[in-house]
Design an enzyme around this catalytic site. Structure first.
Site, PDB file in Angstrom:
ATOM      1  N   VAL A 223      -5.815  -1.941  -1.913  1.00  0.00           N
ATOM      2  CA  VAL A 223      -6.288  -1.053  -2.981  1.00  0.00           C
ATOM      3  C   VAL A 223      -7.760  -0.710  -2.763  1.00  0.00           C
ATOM      4  CG1 VAL A 223      -6.595  -0.748  -5.460  1.00  0.00           C
ATOM      5  CG2 VAL A 223      -4.615  -2.030  -4.598  1.00  0.00           C
ATOM      6  N   LYS A 224      -8.027   0.580  -2.676  1.00  0.00           N
ATOM      7  CA  LYS A 224      -9.379   1.068  -2.405  1.00  0.00           C
ATOM      8  C   LYS A 224     -10.084   1.354  -3.732  1.00  0.00           C
ATOM      9  CE  LYS A 224     -11.354   4.365   0.926  1.00  0.00           C
ATOM     10  NZ  LYS A 224     -10.978   5.554   1.743  1.00  0.00           N
ATOM     11  N   VAL A 225     -11.192   0.671  -3.966  1.00  0.00           N
ATOM     12  CA  VAL A 225     -11.879   0.693  -5.260  1.00  0.00           C
ATOM     13  C   VAL A 225     -13.327   1.138  -5.061  1.00  0.00           C
ATOM     14  CG1 VAL A 225     -12.553  -0.706  -7.249  1.00  0.00           C
ATOM     15  CG2 VAL A 225     -10.423  -1.219  -6.032  1.00  0.00           C
TER      16      VAL A 225
END
Length: 218
Positions: free
Chosen positions: A87-89
């Protein structure tokens, strides 16, 4: 160093995969839009298609919210799409809070939009699997993106931090080489930059000579 391709184009991902050197993929909403992928259902299906091509490599899937609750909710859905989803945050306060939550709940993250060593330190402290310094954009602003990679790598080595440095915003093949020298664990780049590593004028000259000489034995 690992090689990721930065695109949502399935044909380019397949081409990089067929080279036999592809370790993963990064994408973002802009890259999805460039391919005409719209709507949550279509985007999620596209991520799954990418994961099937890469088969074992990490695929960064970016959230499109900036508040903690929404980041977590979307991140959970993205992580459930495939075991290789990371997951890219974004690097914002609620993003750091979300990274810590994801870490505590067994979901790997990539903290994106890193432009300073301090940001990289916070992301690592929260448990990010990757941090993504945008070296091309740093260069565009008049600073040295490669120097930032070196600084983060030095801090991580001194402190024993396991978070991987994923050099992003790569503009050319030289960037890839410099990132490797500076201590990046991963480079994510366009297909053209990866293919650029195969090219050298002396290789072309040498190959032409070999092929010409080979005709003499035909």
């Amino acid at each position: 160093m690992k090689y990721f391709i930065d695109t949502a184009n399935l044909n380019q991902i397949k081409e990089a995969h067929d080279l036999g050197i592809l370790d993963g993929v990064t994408t973002n909403p802009s890259l999805m839009a460039k391919e005409g992928i719209k709507g949550e259902e279509a985007v999620n299906a596209h991520y799954q298609a990418i994961c099937e091509i890469v088969d074992g490599g990490d695929v960064s899937a970016e959230v499109v919210y900036t508040d903690f609750k929404s980041i977590v909710e979307q991140g959970k859905k993205l992580a459930a799409l495939h075991k290789n989803i990371v997951v890219k945050v974004p690097m914002i306060p609620d993003g750091i809070k979300a990274i810590k939550w994801f870490t505590d709940n067994g979901i790997r993250t990539n903290c994106t939009l890193i432009f300073s060593a301090g940001q990289a330190m916070l992301a690592a402290k929260a448990g990010a699997a990757y941090v993504s310094p945008f070296i091309g954009r740093i260069d565009d602003s008049g600073w040295d993106g490669i120097e930032l990679i070196q600084q983060i790598a030095n801090i991580y080595a001194i402190q024993g931090i396991k978070t991987e440095i994923l050099a992003a915003s790569i503009r050319n093949a030289l960037h890839i080489i410099k990132c490797a020298e500076a201590g990046a664990n991963v480079c994510t780049c366009p297909l053209d930059s990866i293919l650029g590593l195969t090219k050298h004028p002396l290789t072309d000259i040498g190959l032409a000579k070999f092929m010409e000489d080979a005709k003499k034995f035909a």
